[in-house]
Design an enzyme around this catalytic site. Structure first.
Site, mmCIF file in Angstrom:
data_model
loop_
_atom_site.group_PDB
_atom_site.id
_atom_site.type_symbol
_atom_site.label_atom_id
_atom_site.label_comp_id
_atom_site.label_asym_id
_atom_site.label_seq_id
_atom_site.Cartn_x
_atom_site.Cartn_y
_atom_site.Cartn_z
ATOM 1 N N GLU A 1 0.808 -1.225 0.000
ATOM 2 C CA GLU A 1 0.000 0.000 0.000
ATOM 3 C C GLU A 1 0.846 1.283 0.000
ATOM 4 O O GLU A 1 0.660 2.163 0.835
ATOM 5 C CB GLU A 1 -0.982 -0.025 1.182
ATOM 6 C CG GLU A 1 -1.889 -1.244 1.119
ATOM 7 C CD GLU A 1 -2.786 -1.416 2.341
ATOM 8 O OE1 GLU A 1 -2.775 -0.565 3.238
ATOM 9 O OE2 GLU A 1 -3.502 -2.434 2.385
ATOM 10 N N GLU B 1 -5.948 -10.518 -2.111
ATOM 11 C CA GLU B 1 -6.780 -10.446 -0.890
ATOM 12 C C GLU B 1 -8.252 -10.316 -1.244
ATOM 13 O O GLU B 1 -8.974 -9.483 -0.692
ATOM 14 C CB GLU B 1 -6.376 -9.225 -0.045
ATOM 15 C CG GLU B 1 -4.916 -9.149 0.313
ATOM 16 C CD GLU B 1 -4.547 -7.941 1.165
ATOM 17 O OE1 GLU B 1 -5.442 -7.261 1.690
ATOM 18 O OE2 GLU B 1 -3.341 -7.685 1.306
HETATM 19 O O1 9MR Z 1 -7.675 -8.728 7.650
HETATM 20 C C1 9MR Z 1 -6.638 -8.127 8.393
HETATM 21 C C2 9MR Z 1 -7.100 -7.807 9.802
HETATM 22 O O2 9MR Z 1 -7.461 -8.991 10.483
HETATM 23 C C3 9MR Z 1 -5.988 -7.089 10.530
HETATM 24 O O3 9MR Z 1 -6.473 -6.667 11.817
HETATM 25 C C4 9MR Z 1 -5.543 -5.856 9.757
HETATM 26 C C5 9MR Z 1 -4.348 -5.180 10.395
HETATM 27 O O4 9MR Z 1 -3.277 -6.072 10.475
HETATM 28 O O5 9MR Z 1 -5.161 -6.218 8.433
HETATM 29 C C6 9MR Z 1 -6.174 -6.871 7.690
HETATM 30 O O6 9MR Z 1 -5.685 -7.229 6.431
HETATM 31 C C7 9MR Z 1 -5.347 -6.136 5.588
HETATM 32 C C8 9MR Z 1 -4.118 -6.543 4.793
HETATM 33 O O7 9MR Z 1 -3.078 -6.903 5.652
HETATM 34 C C9 9MR Z 1 -3.676 -5.433 3.864
HETATM 35 N N1 9MR Z 1 -4.753 -5.015 3.013
HETATM 36 C C10 9MR Z 1 -6.017 -4.681 3.679
HETATM 37 C C11 9MR Z 1 -6.448 -5.834 4.570
HETATM 38 C C12 9MR Z 1 -7.793 -5.529 5.230
HETATM 39 O O8 9MR Z 1 -7.688 -4.429 6.056
#
Ligand code: 9MR
Length: 352
Positions: free
Chosen positions: A159, A266
């Site tokens: 990101e 994702e």
């Molecule tokens: O799904 C993930 C959530 O459980 C975590 O709390 C969060 C922070 O670590 O990250 C979420 O996954 C993210 C991913 O790592 C990066 N792209 C966006 C995803 C959804 O927020």
């Protein structure tokens, strides 16, 4: 590759029949009616997961049956690994790696450098650029080195593009090490730690913000020009059920235009994020199925060498991160009990 002994026409037929059945009566479907994702996908298919979820035997069985790649949902991030005193912990990701090994599933690393995470231990490093660079390098070497030979690839930088697509994000990493330099260094350190992992730049909203997609592609080119060992492009694909037809296919083919492998990294299709526009749940579920079908079809149409993997951000609705935003959301392919939904049938039906 369709799994041995499986007839494609029969599969697609059963997928469509299942979709029709769900439309007719909101019927409860059984996984037995549908082939598993991994048995029909001509590319690696993945899910994210958390180590604790592996204590649930039904979850572990669903994962082992359905997917061929695993991405730790948060336990390979700095938020889990880096402790307040700067020490590193690996229990969670080690448990996931051990499960992947025993189930014969490949592992994908997520994520080394993320603007959103800058642990206090790094923030406190009030030192020269050289010392900060050393801490940064040591972190990447420790994490990527620990899973060397075990992961298929890494989201090295996650990101990096600004929300509106205007340039790149500001972060502790960019401030200390430079806007482009911190990314180039991350790729170089990851390569040093693991010579075989495919190294990714990963981002989201590339479908619905064309400017962000253009900036993302320009960043990839800038990294390559600067000598970063960038090996693939990840598009997260957190989308909604009202995504305009064609946007996903366009995104996937634009990303593929650089010639690198693409990771659909994702995917989920939110129902509730589109509820403001379409109030009818049946139409939303149909929209969700259409989006999943388009994604499967567009990804399938890439040359085999560019189909790195297609990762779902969870399998069961109840496990989705989107539930925290709206408990009524049902963004994934399987219901809370692990039964395939019309979306699963549509995804399978879209495979080519
Ligand atoms: O799904 C993930 C959530 O459980 C975590 O709390 C969060 C922070 O670590 O990250 C979420 O996954 C993210 C991913 O790592 C990066 N792209 C966006 C995803 C959804 O927020």
């Amino acid at each position: 590759m369709t799994g041995p002994g499986v007839n494609r026409r029969a599969l697609i037929g059963s997928a469509l029949a299942l979709a029709a059945c769900e439309r007719r009566a909101d019927a409860q479907t059984s996984p037995a009616n549908l082939p598993t994702l991994r048995s029909v996908a001509p590319f690696p298919v993945g899910t994210c997961l958390q180590a604790l979820q592996l204590d649930d035997p039904a979850f572990a069985a669903l994962v082992a049956a359905q997917v061929s790649q695993l991405t730790p949902e948060w336990e390979m991030k700095m938020e889990y690994i880096v402790q307040d005193d700067g020490s590193l912990r690996f229990e969670g990701p080690d448990k996931i790696a051990a499960f992947a090994r025993s189930a014969g599933i490949r592992l994908f690393g997520h994520t080394l450098v993320w603007y959103a995470q800058s642990p206090p231990a790094f923030e406190r490093l009030d030192v020269s650029r050289i010392a900060f660079d050393a801490a940064y390098r040591n972190y990447i070497l420790a994490v990527a080195g620990r899973y060397r030979g075990q992961v298929s690839g890494w989201d090295v930088v996650n990101e990096a593009v600004a929300e509106d697509g205007e340039g790149w994000r500001d972060s502790l990493w960019s401030r200390k090490l430079g806007a482009l330099d911190h990314m180039v260094l991350a790729f170089q350190h990851a390569r040093e730690a693991d010579p075989d992992a495919v190294l990714f730049l990963n981002d989201y909203n590339l479908e619905n913000i064309p400017k962000k997609r253009a900036t993302f592609l320009k960043l990839a080119e800038a990294l390559l020009k600067a000598g970063a060992p960038l090996g693939g492009l990840g598009t997260q694909t957190h989308v909604a059920a009202d995504l305009a037809p064609g946007e996903l296919s366009r995104t996937i083919s634009d990303l593929a235009s650089l010639g690198l492998p693409v990771h659909l990294s994702e995917m989920d299709v939110s129902i509730t994020r589109s509820e403001g526009l379409i109030k009818d749940r049946t139409r939303l579920a149909a929209g969700q199925a259409r989006v999943y079908a388009e994604a499967a079809e567009a990804f399938s149409s890439l040359p085999p060498s560019q189909r790195f993997a297609f990762t779902h951000w969870g399998l069961r609705d109840g496990d989705s991160w989107l539930k925290r935003e709206n408990a009524a959301d049902t963004p994934l392919l399987f219901d809370d009990q692990g039964r395939p939904k019309a979306a699963a049938a549509a995804w399978i039906g879209g495979l080519r």
